[in-house]
Scaffold this active site. Structure first.
Site, PDB file in Angstrom:
ATOM      1  N   GLU A 179       2.110 -13.157  12.089  1.00  0.00           N
ATOM      2  CA  GLU A 179       2.718 -12.017  12.793  1.00  0.00           C
ATOM      3  C   GLU A 179       2.576 -10.812  11.864  1.00  0.00           C
ATOM      4  OE1 GLU A 179       3.546 -12.539  15.816  1.00  0.00           O
ATOM      5  OE2 GLU A 179       3.513 -14.739  15.734  1.00  0.00           O
ATOM      6  N   THR A 186     -11.071  -6.732  -4.593  1.00  0.00           N
ATOM      7  CA  THR A 186     -12.413  -6.679  -5.189  1.00  0.00           C
ATOM      8  C   THR A 186     -13.009  -5.282  -5.023  1.00  0.00           C
ATOM      9  OG1 THR A 186     -13.191  -7.673  -3.118  1.00  0.00           O
ATOM     10  CG2 THR A 186     -13.049  -9.124  -5.001  1.00  0.00           C
ATOM     11  N   ASN A 224       1.271   3.352  -2.985  1.00  0.00           N
ATOM     12  CA  ASN A 224       1.748   3.773  -4.314  1.00  0.00           C
ATOM     13  C   ASN A 224       1.173   5.124  -4.724  1.00  0.00           C
ATOM     14  OD1 ASN A 224       3.064   1.379  -4.608  1.00  0.00           O
ATOM     15  ND2 ASN A 224       1.597   0.469  -6.026  1.00  0.00           N
ATOM     16  N   ASP A 253       0.823  -1.213   0.000  1.00  0.00           N
ATOM     17  CA  ASP A 253       0.000   0.000   0.000  1.00  0.00           C
ATOM     18  C   ASP A 253       0.861   1.269   0.000  1.00  0.00           C
ATOM     19  OD1 ASP A 253      -2.437   1.321  -0.050  1.00  0.00           O
ATOM     20  OD2 ASP A 253      -2.510   1.508   2.127  1.00  0.00           O
ATOM     21  N   LEU A 270      10.393 -20.564  -5.620  1.00  0.00           N
ATOM     22  CA  LEU A 270       9.535 -19.626  -4.881  1.00  0.00           C
ATOM     23  C   LEU A 270       8.181 -19.595  -5.576  1.00  0.00           C
ATOM     24  CD1 LEU A 270       9.001 -17.131  -2.948  1.00  0.00           C
ATOM     25  CD2 LEU A 270       9.873 -15.700  -4.792  1.00  0.00           C
ATOM     26  N   ARG A 310     -12.238   2.516  -7.967  1.00  0.00           N
ATOM     27  CA  ARG A 310     -11.338   3.624  -8.347  1.00  0.00           C
ATOM     28  C   ARG A 310     -11.689   4.143  -9.741  1.00  0.00           C
ATOM     29  NH1 ARG A 310      -5.472   2.486  -5.681  1.00  0.00           N
ATOM     30  NH2 ARG A 310      -6.309   1.838  -3.666  1.00  0.00           N
ATOM     31  N   HIS A 360       2.331   3.717  -8.983  1.00  0.00           N
ATOM     32  CA  HIS A 360       2.125   2.287  -9.282  1.00  0.00           C
ATOM     33  C   HIS A 360       3.323   1.755 -10.068  1.00  0.00           C
ATOM     34  CE1 HIS A 360      -1.773   2.337  -7.538  1.00  0.00           C
ATOM     35  NE2 HIS A 360      -2.290   3.163  -8.421  1.00  0.00           N
ATOM     36  N   ARG A 370      -0.155   7.641  -2.995  1.00  0.00           N
ATOM     37  CA  ARG A 370       0.370   8.805  -2.251  1.00  0.00           C
ATOM     38  C   ARG A 370       1.806   9.103  -2.649  1.00  0.00           C
ATOM     39  NH1 ARG A 370      -0.825   6.298   3.286  1.00  0.00           N
ATOM     40  NH2 ARG A 370      -1.409   4.560   1.934  1.00  0.00           N
TER      41      ARG A 370
END
Ligand code: IPE
Ligand code: IPE
Ligand code: MG
Length: 224
Positions: free
Chosen positions: A191, A58, A14, A12, A122, A63, A29, A16
């Site tokens: 955590e 979702t 991007n 979160d 990965l 936006r 972005h 701003r």
């Protein structure tokens, strides 16, 4: 030291960051993708098996269309340019979320998933059009349809994250302390690290600090 298999990230901040630095949310972005690449690399270095990235919720359809289109164009370009490189690095890509995009994007996502499906280094779970509540509703519907018992195992097995261990760590950047409909079932014992930095400013050093802290935590899982 705690075992560490799975890190989930709410990327979160991007918008701003882009506004502050370039007067453009979309630029944020674009720069956010550079952080994604750094964190993929650092995850491999830390021998993490699963990295789940929240890319589009979702609720993000609310936006402006210009931002939504930009985000999907960015994703498409990223996959087209990087999928062979990701494959070379033995990365497996899995999409979690409802795959009801344009024909072209659905095809590309399927191609990327198929191409990388046997890779073992990965696994990246890309949360796209993902919402935890709808994921849980789907799971319950599926259980009902198949006349299965409602229990923890059966619910877990009907989620997009079937066969993926729950996240050990959840990180949210962007100085916001909320979960925004992300993995609500799966993070029961994760955590959680809320980080002030905006996603494009986050780097491998910040990531390694979190991992170091995590490794030393006392995890109880309800015990003492
Ligand atoms: C997160 O950054 C990326 C997506 C939701 C796609 P934001 O776009 O939410 O950035 P802020 O929170 O508005 O700064
Ligand atoms: C969560 O961020 C979604 C992603 C990072 C993809 P948002 O920016 O959409 O969350 P809210 O709306 O501020 O809670
Ligand atoms: Mg945001």
């Amino acid at each position: 030291m705690n075992p560490l298999k799975h890190v989930a990230i709410i990327m979160d901040g991007n918008g701003r960051w882009g506004l502050k630095n370039y007067n453009s949310r979309n630029k944020g972005h674009r720069y956010g993708l550079k952080t994604v690449e750094k964190i993929i690399k650092a995850s491999i270095q830390n021998k993490i098996s699963f990295l789940t990235l929240y890319a589009f919720s979702t609720e993000n359809w609310k936006r402006p269309i210009s931002e939504v289109s930009y985000l999907f164009k960015l994703l498409e370009n990223f996959l087209n340019n990087k999928i062979f490189d990701l494959h070379k690095q033995q990365i497996k890509l899995k999409i979690i979320g409802k795959k009801n995009f344009s024909k072209k994007l659905n095809k590309l996502l399927l191609f990327c998933e198929n191409k990388t499906k046997n890779n073992k280094k990965l696994q990246i779970n890309l949360a796209l059009n993902y919402g935890s509540k709808s994921e849980i509703i789907n799971a319950v519907k599926l259980i009902n349809k198949n006349k299965k018992k409602i229990n923890e195992t059966n619910i877990s097995n009907c989620l997009y994250t079937k066969n993926i261990p729950d996240p050990d760590i959840l990180i949210r950047t962007g100085n916001t302390n909320r979960l925004s409909n992300f993995l609500l079932w799966q993070i029961s014992y994760s955590e959680i690290f809320f980080i002030k930095k905006l996603w494009p400013d986050f780097n491998e050093k910040d990531y390694n600090v979190i991992i170091k802290k995590f490794l030393k935590l006392k995890r109880n899982f309800g015990s003492i």
